[in-house]
Design a protein around this motif. Structure first.
Motif, short mmCIF file in Angstrom:
data_model
loop_
_atom_site.label_atom_id
_atom_site.label_comp_id
_atom_site.label_asym_id
_atom_site.label_seq_id
_atom_site.Cartn_x
_atom_site.Cartn_y
_atom_site.Cartn_z
N GLN A 106 0.84 -1.19 0.00
CA GLN A 106 0.00 0.00 0.00
C GLN A 106 0.89 1.25 0.00
N ALA A 107 1.93 1.24 0.82
CA ALA A 107 2.85 2.37 0.86
C ALA A 107 3.50 2.60 -0.50
N LEU A 108 3.89 1.50 -1.17
CA LEU A 108 4.50 1.64 -2.50
C LEU A 108 3.54 2.28 -3.49
N TYR A 109 2.29 1.90 -3.40
CA TYR A 109 1.28 2.50 -4.28
C TYR A 109 1.22 4.01 -4.05
N TYR A 110 1.18 4.42 -2.78
CA TYR A 110 1.09 5.84 -2.48
C TYR A 110 2.36 6.59 -2.89
N ILE A 111 3.52 5.90 -2.77
CA ILE A 111 4.76 6.51 -3.25
C ILE A 111 4.68 6.75 -4.75
N GLU A 112 4.20 5.76 -5.47
CA GLU A 112 4.08 5.88 -6.93
C GLU A 112 3.13 7.02 -7.30
N LYS A 113 2.08 7.24 -6.50
CA LYS A 113 1.09 8.28 -6.79
C LYS A 113 1.44 9.61 -6.13
N ASN A 114 2.65 9.69 -5.54
CA ASN A 114 3.11 10.93 -4.88
C ASN A 114 2.18 11.37 -3.75
N LEU A 115 1.60 10.40 -3.06
CA LEU A 115 0.76 10.67 -1.90
C LEU A 115 1.60 10.42 -0.65
N GLU A 116 2.39 11.41 -0.29
CA GLU A 116 3.42 11.25 0.74
C GLU A 116 2.84 10.92 2.11
N LEU A 117 1.82 11.65 2.54
CA LEU A 117 1.28 11.44 3.88
C LEU A 117 0.71 10.03 4.03
N GLU A 118 0.01 9.57 3.01
CA GLU A 118 -0.56 8.23 3.06
C GLU A 118 0.53 7.16 3.11
N ALA A 119 1.60 7.38 2.32
CA ALA A 119 2.71 6.43 2.31
C ALA A 119 3.39 6.38 3.68
N ASN A 174 14.18 1.63 5.01
CA ASN A 174 14.79 2.43 3.95
C ASN A 174 13.82 3.47 3.40
N ASN A 175 12.61 3.04 3.09
CA ASN A 175 11.64 3.95 2.46
C ASN A 175 11.21 5.06 3.41
N ARG A 176 11.05 4.71 4.70
CA ARG A 176 10.70 5.77 5.66
C ARG A 176 11.85 6.76 5.80
N ALA A 177 13.08 6.25 5.78
CA ALA A 177 14.25 7.12 5.88
C ALA A 177 14.35 8.07 4.70
N VAL A 178 13.97 7.61 3.52
CA VAL A 178 13.99 8.49 2.34
C VAL A 178 13.07 9.69 2.56
N PHE A 179 11.92 9.45 3.13
CA PHE A 179 11.01 10.57 3.40
C PHE A 179 11.62 11.55 4.41
N TYR A 180 12.28 11.02 5.45
CA TYR A 180 12.98 11.91 6.38
C TYR A 180 14.04 12.74 5.65
N ALA A 181 14.81 12.07 4.79
CA ALA A 181 15.89 12.76 4.08
C ALA A 181 15.36 13.84 3.16
N LYS A 182 14.25 13.54 2.49
CA LYS A 182 13.67 14.53 1.58
C LYS A 182 13.14 15.75 2.34
N LYS A 183 12.84 15.58 3.63
CA LYS A 183 12.42 16.71 4.48
C LYS A 183 13.60 17.32 5.23
N SER A 184 14.81 16.93 4.83
CA SER A 184 16.06 17.44 5.41
C SER A 184 16.26 17.05 6.85
N ASN A 185 15.54 16.03 7.32
CA ASN A 185 15.78 15.48 8.65
C ASN A 185 16.81 14.37 8.52
N LEU A 186 18.07 14.78 8.30
CA LEU A 186 19.11 13.83 7.94
C LEU A 186 19.53 12.95 9.10
N ILE A 187 19.40 13.45 10.33
CA ILE A 187 19.77 12.63 11.48
C ILE A 187 18.83 11.43 11.59
N ALA A 188 17.52 11.68 11.49
CA ALA A 188 16.55 10.58 11.54
C ALA A 188 16.74 9.64 10.36
#
Length: 383
Positions: free
Chosen positions: A290-303, A322-336
Motif C-alpha cells: 500500500q505504501a509503495l502505491y502511495y509513493i508511486e502516486k506521490n501521496l506522501e502522507l498516506e505512504a 529504507n523507504n521511511r528514511a527516504v522521506f525523512y531525508a527529503k524533508k532534510s531530517n538527515l539525522i533521523a
C-alpha cells in the motif's frame, strides 16, 4: 557420462586460471572445456592458449567479433560434443566435488517426467580476491515441475549460470540464450527452460560467485529495467496462472501477484488486488505494498502512515526502514534518515538501496532510492 564445460570469456585474464583450475581439479573427470573468447582486449585469450598446452581438454574458441555473453554461450553449446554441459563464468570457481554431486543427484531423478533439463546448486558469494563473504550463502529448493516457472517469475533463485549443469539439447531446442537481452539474459533463459522439463536442485553451496565492479548486475537501475523486460515477454494472464498454481495459500499467491503487477507498473490493478489480502499473516506485506502505491502516486502522507504502522509491527523490516528514511531525508531530517538507513544496513549488510541512500546523506549529492519490493533473507552483495 561425459561432461562438457562452456565458459564465455571477456577480459577476465585476472580470474580465468582460477576458474580453469577449479574445473581441472573436479573429482569427476571432465571431457572437454570450451572457452569462448568474445574478442577480449586484454590477455585473456593468450592465458587460455597457454593453459591449454598443459591441459589439452581445454579448447579456445574465438568469436569473429564482439557479440556478448549470450552469443558466446550459444556458440559453446553448439560446439559441445556431450549431452550434458556445465556452464561457467570466467571469474567464478566451484568446489572440487560439485560435478560428482550433481551427477549423483541427477541419477536419483531417472524416470521422472518431465525429464530433468538442468541441475542447479546453492552458492556462496566471494569478494574480488575470492574470499568468502560471511552469511552470503544462497539456497534454493526442489520444486515440482508445475511450480518452477511461477517461482522463477517471483524470485530468480538461480542467480548465476556458473555451476549450472545443463542438458544441451533442451537448451538448443528453446533457441539458447537470447542475444537481444543485454542484462538478465540468464534469467530469461531459465524461465523458458523451466517450461520444458524438471529442474533438479543440489542443496550444497558449491559455487563460489565472485562479486566485483565488472558484474553487470551491480547496476541496480539496469536490474529494475531488465526485470520488467523479462516480465514483458509474458502476458498478465500467463503470469497470474503461473503464480496461482504454486502450492501456497491463496493469500500468499495473491500478495506475490501484486508484487509482479507492480513490476509491470500496473499499480492501480495491483492496489485493487491488495483489497483481497485479509489474513493477519500478510498484514505487513499489505501495508508495505500500500505504501509503495502511495509513493508511486506521490501521496506522501498516506505512504508515511502505512510505513509507520508497519514499523510499529516490525521495526526490523528492512525495505520499510529504507523507504521511511527516504522521506525523512527529503524533508532534510538527515539525522533521523541516517539512523534508519544504518538500522536497515545492520539487518541487511548487502542492502544496496540503503547503502546508496546513506552515501547521498553524507555527500549531499545523488538521488535517493525507494525499495520496490520486500527483501530476501540474504541479499546479493555488490562492490
Amino acid at each position: 557420462m561425459n561432461i562438457s564445460v562452456v565458459i564465455p570469456l571477456y577480459n577476465a585474464e585476472k580470474y580465468i586460471v582460477e576458474t580453469l583450475d577449479s574445473l581441472i581439479n573436479q573429482t569427476y573427470p571432465i571431457d572437454e572445456i570450451l572457452v569462448v573468447d568474445d574478442c577480449s582486449s586484454d590477455c585473456s585469450a593468450k592465458v587460455v592458449k597457454e593453459y591449454s598446452q598443459q591441459y589439452p581438454i581445454v579448447r579456445l574458441i574465438q568469436q569473429p567479433y564482439n557479440q556478448g555473453v549470450s552469443a558466446a554461450r550459444n556458440q559453446g553449446l553448439l560446439e559441445a560434443r556431450n549431452e550434458w554441459v556445465l556452464m561457467m563464468d570466467a571469474d567464478d570457481t566451484i568446489h572440487p566435488n560439485l560435478l560428482n554431486c550433481q551427477i549423483e543427484k541427477l541419477a536419483q531423478y531417472e524416470g521422472v517426467h518431465p525429464e530433468p533439463v538442468c541441475v542447479h546448486p546453492a552458492y556462496v558469494q566471494t569478494d574480488v580476491e575470492g574470499n568468502i563473504l560471511p552469511n552470503s550463502e544462497f539456497f534454493g529448493k526442489q520444486l515440482p515441475f508445475n511450480e518452477t516457472f511461477g517461482s522463477l517469475l517471483m524470485r530468480n533463485y538461480i542467480i548465476t549460470q556458473s555451476g549450472l549443469l545443463l542438458k544441451r539439447d533442451a537448451a538448443l531446442e528453446i533457441g539458447g540464450y537470447k542475444i537481444d537481452f543485454l542484462i538478465s539474459e540468464d534469467a530469461e533463459f531459465m524461465l523458458r527452460l523451466s517450461r520444458t522439463g524438471t529442474f533438479v536442485y543440489l542443496d550444497k553451496p558449491y559455487v563460489y560467485y565472485r562479486r566485483h565492479v565488472m558484474n553487470t548486475s551491480s547496476d541496480l537501475n539496469k536490474i529494475s529495467e531488465a526485470g520488467k523486460a523479462v516480465l514483458d515477454v509474458y502476458s498478465i494472464d500467463e503470469v497470474k496462472e503461473a503464480v496461482f498454481c504454486r502450492n501456497f495459500s491463496e493469500q500468499k499467491n495473491l500478495i506475490d501477484f501484486v508484487t509482479l503487477l507492480y513490476q509491470y507498473r500496473q499499480h492501480d490493478e495491483g492496489f485493487r488486488y491488495l483489497e483481497g489480502v485479509t489474513d493477519e499473516e500478510f498484514k505487513e506485506s499489505k501495508l508495505f505494498y500500500q505504501a509503495l502505491y502511495y509513493i508511486e502516486k506521490n501521496l506522501e502522507l498516506e505512504a508515511i502512515l502505512c510505513l509507520d504502522q508497519l514499523l510499529v509491527m516490525n521495526e526490523r523490516h528492512g525495505a520499510a526502514l529504507n523507504n521511511r528514511a527516504v522521506f525523512y531525508a527529503k524533508k532534510s531530517n538527515l539525522i533521523a534518515a541516517q539512523k534508519l538507513f544504518d538500522k536497515a544496513l545492520l539487518q541487511f549488510p548487502g542492502y544496496m538501496d540503503a547503502t546508496n541512500n546513506l552515501l547521498v546523506v553524507k555527500e549531499g549529492k545523488g538521488e535517493y532510492r525507494f525499495t520496490k519490493r520486500e527483501l530476501r533473507e540474504n541479499l546479493l552483495r555488490y562492490l
